[in-house]
Write a protein that holds these residues in place. Sequence first.
Motif, PDB file in Angstrom:
ATOM      1  N   LEU A  32       0.813  -1.214   0.000  1.00  0.00           N
ATOM      2  CA  LEU A  32       0.000   0.000   0.000  1.00  0.00           C
ATOM      3  C   LEU A  32       0.850   1.270   0.000  1.00  0.00           C
ATOM      4  N   ALA A  33       2.067   1.174   0.538  1.00  0.00           N
ATOM      5  CA  ALA A  33       2.936   2.351   0.608  1.00  0.00           C
ATOM      6  C   ALA A  33       3.702   2.598  -0.687  1.00  0.00           C
ATOM      7  N   SER A  34       3.656   1.667  -1.607  1.00  0.00           N
ATOM      8  CA  SER A  34       4.444   1.783  -2.840  1.00  0.00           C
ATOM      9  C   SER A  34       3.746   2.675  -3.867  1.00  0.00           C
ATOM     10  N   ALA A  35       4.530   3.531  -4.514  1.00  0.00           N
ATOM     11  CA  ALA A  35       3.993   4.382  -5.582  1.00  0.00           C
ATOM     12  C   ALA A  35       3.634   3.557  -6.818  1.00  0.00           C
ATOM     13  N   ASP A  36       4.185   2.365  -6.942  1.00  0.00           N
ATOM     14  CA  ASP A  36       3.898   1.520  -8.097  1.00  0.00           C
ATOM     15  C   ASP A  36       2.573   0.771  -7.956  1.00  0.00           C
ATOM     16  N   PHE A  37       1.992   0.799  -6.745  1.00  0.00           N
ATOM     17  CA  PHE A  37       0.639   0.245  -6.579  1.00  0.00           C
ATOM     18  C   PHE A  37      -0.334   1.400  -6.788  1.00  0.00           C
ATOM     19  N   ASP A  38      -0.485   1.778  -8.055  1.00  0.00           N
ATOM     20  CA  ASP A  38      -1.210   3.003  -8.435  1.00  0.00           C
ATOM     21  C   ASP A  38      -2.667   2.667  -8.733  1.00  0.00           C
ATOM     22  N   VAL A  39      -3.475   2.637  -7.676  1.00  0.00           N
ATOM     23  CA  VAL A  39      -4.910   2.330  -7.809  1.00  0.00           C
ATOM     24  C   VAL A  39      -5.690   3.331  -6.980  1.00  0.00           C
ATOM     25  N   PRO A  40      -6.987   3.507  -7.254  1.00  0.00           N
ATOM     26  CA  PRO A  40      -7.802   4.437  -6.466  1.00  0.00           C
ATOM     27  C   PRO A  40      -7.924   3.987  -5.010  1.00  0.00           C
ATOM     28  N   GLU A  41      -8.322   4.912  -4.163  1.00  0.00           N
ATOM     29  CA  GLU A  41      -8.456   4.623  -2.738  1.00  0.00           C
ATOM     30  C   GLU A  41      -9.463   3.508  -2.485  1.00  0.00           C
ATOM     31  N   ARG A  42     -10.538   3.454  -3.266  1.00  0.00           N
ATOM     32  CA  ARG A  42     -11.546   2.420  -3.042  1.00  0.00           C
ATOM     33  C   ARG A  42     -10.987   1.022  -3.311  1.00  0.00           C
ATOM     34  N   VAL A  43     -10.024   0.912  -4.247  1.00  0.00           N
ATOM     35  CA  VAL A  43      -9.404  -0.383  -4.514  1.00  0.00           C
ATOM     36  C   VAL A  43      -8.474  -0.763  -3.370  1.00  0.00           C
ATOM     37  N   ARG A  44      -7.824   0.237  -2.759  1.00  0.00           N
ATOM     38  CA  ARG A  44      -6.981  -0.027  -1.584  1.00  0.00           C
ATOM     39  C   ARG A  44      -7.836  -0.539  -0.422  1.00  0.00           C
ATOM     40  N   ARG A  45      -9.018   0.080  -0.257  1.00  0.00           N
ATOM     41  CA  ARG A  45      -9.920  -0.383   0.801  1.00  0.00           C
ATOM     42  C   ARG A  45     -10.382  -1.811   0.520  1.00  0.00           C
ATOM     43  N   VAL A  86     -18.234  -4.607  -7.974  1.00  0.00           N
ATOM     44  CA  VAL A  86     -17.238  -5.476  -7.330  1.00  0.00           C
ATOM     45  C   VAL A  86     -16.380  -6.167  -8.380  1.00  0.00           C
ATOM     46  N   ARG A  87     -17.017  -6.666  -9.430  1.00  0.00           N
ATOM     47  CA  ARG A  87     -16.254  -7.340 -10.490  1.00  0.00           C
ATOM     48  C   ARG A  87     -15.278  -6.392 -11.179  1.00  0.00           C
ATOM     49  N   ILE A  88     -15.732  -5.175 -11.436  1.00  0.00           N
ATOM     50  CA  ILE A  88     -14.876  -4.204 -12.115  1.00  0.00           C
ATOM     51  C   ILE A  88     -13.687  -3.818 -11.231  1.00  0.00           C
ATOM     52  N   GLU A  89     -13.956  -3.528  -9.956  1.00  0.00           N
ATOM     53  CA  GLU A  89     -12.872  -3.109  -9.063  1.00  0.00           C
ATOM     54  C   GLU A  89     -11.936  -4.268  -8.747  1.00  0.00           C
ATOM     55  N   ALA A  90     -12.445  -5.503  -8.758  1.00  0.00           N
ATOM     56  CA  ALA A  90     -11.567  -6.657  -8.558  1.00  0.00           C
ATOM     57  C   ALA A  90     -10.594  -6.787  -9.734  1.00  0.00           C
ATOM     58  N   GLY A  91     -11.074  -6.548 -10.940  1.00  0.00           N
ATOM     59  CA  GLY A  91     -10.185  -6.565 -12.105  1.00  0.00           C
ATOM     60  C   GLY A  91      -9.133  -5.474 -12.017  1.00  0.00           C
ATOM     61  N   ARG A  92      -9.541  -4.302 -11.558  1.00  0.00           N
ATOM     62  CA  ARG A  92      -8.586  -3.197 -11.375  1.00  0.00           C
ATOM     63  C   ARG A  92      -7.563  -3.537 -10.297  1.00  0.00           C
ATOM     64  N   LEU A  93      -8.001  -4.208  -9.233  1.00  0.00           N
ATOM     65  CA  LEU A  93      -7.077  -4.626  -8.173  1.00  0.00           C
ATOM     66  C   LEU A  93      -6.073  -5.639  -8.698  1.00  0.00           C
ATOM     67  N   ARG A  94      -6.531  -6.599  -9.488  1.00  0.00           N
ATOM     68  CA  ARG A  94      -5.605  -7.605 -10.020  1.00  0.00           C
ATOM     69  C   ARG A  94      -4.555  -6.959 -10.918  1.00  0.00           C
TER      70      ARG A  94
END
Length: 322
Positions: A32-45, A86-94
């Motif tokens: 979560l602290a890495s700049a290379d994990f570039d996703v929206p806050e909701r995906v972090r949650r 959920v499906r869309i954000e899961a794809g973004r998380l992957r």
Amino acid sequence: MVRSPKSVSESDACARSEISENAIRDGLRRLLASADFDVPERVRRFLSYVVEETIAGRASGIKAYTIAIEVFGRGTDFDIMNDPVVRIEAGRLRRGLERYYLLDGRTAPLLIDLAKGRYVPSFRWRVSDQSDPEPISTSILQPSVQAPRMIDRLKSHWLVSSAGALVIGLFVAVIALVASLPPAVPMGQARPSLLVKPFVNLTGRAEVQMFAAELDDEIVTQLAPNEEIMISRSEPSAAFAVSTASARSQSRRRLLEGTIRASEGKLRVTSRLIDSETAAIIWSGIYEADLRVSRGFDMETELAARIVSDVRLRLRPAMVRQ
């Protein structure tokens, strides 16, 4: 200790048998602290929620419904068939996890993964951080003389049991599917239908193609929580597909499509709302964004919100007539 059903099972010879909760949380904090994990806050949650629920021993309760309510603030009437958030954000998380482990996380000792079609994360140590597995005893592989007959009997029993279980499973699945479907809508009160097509990248640049895919996801996500409009996408999906014939029989379908151009550090997005039966252009809008001042997903979210707002205004007359 936390046991992952995939990566720390006995069948996984390259994974350690146990992973401590502290090791998992350390890996999550580093990610979560890495700049290379570039996703929206909701995906972090999203990621934090499924990891903590798994650590707490509540992995069996991690479903699309609970994620939608606990992470994305959906109501208790959340409908997974009509809202693909959920499906869309899961794809973004992957995609975010894949990017991180290719860059800053390439030396991370612990890997966190979210397999496609699942929302329960798995944890495993990096292969280079492990010792070689114990060799399998050759005596285990030597069958006895009577083994073939015993195997035949076991196969017969297994086939009968599997066939019965399959029939019961299909019956239960059909009942569950029928129960989850929304009630039939009378023909005179059908909802307007909107098909969202992928925005076409006219620049030929890979980074703009990624932006186009994320913009499409964002538009569908923002449009979907709406009981008055039936939303579908042009790509077929088992969890979110609508038959063209069915849609035409229920309501007059609209198409949302667009193109993306780039010039001098700016993006120009053209969007059109089209009547699928007459090919008439109901509405068209042009939106611009400055790549030099916008960063990450903020630009996609803002553009999607403007497009969604305009599209809803143009669909409202149809909803009033219904």
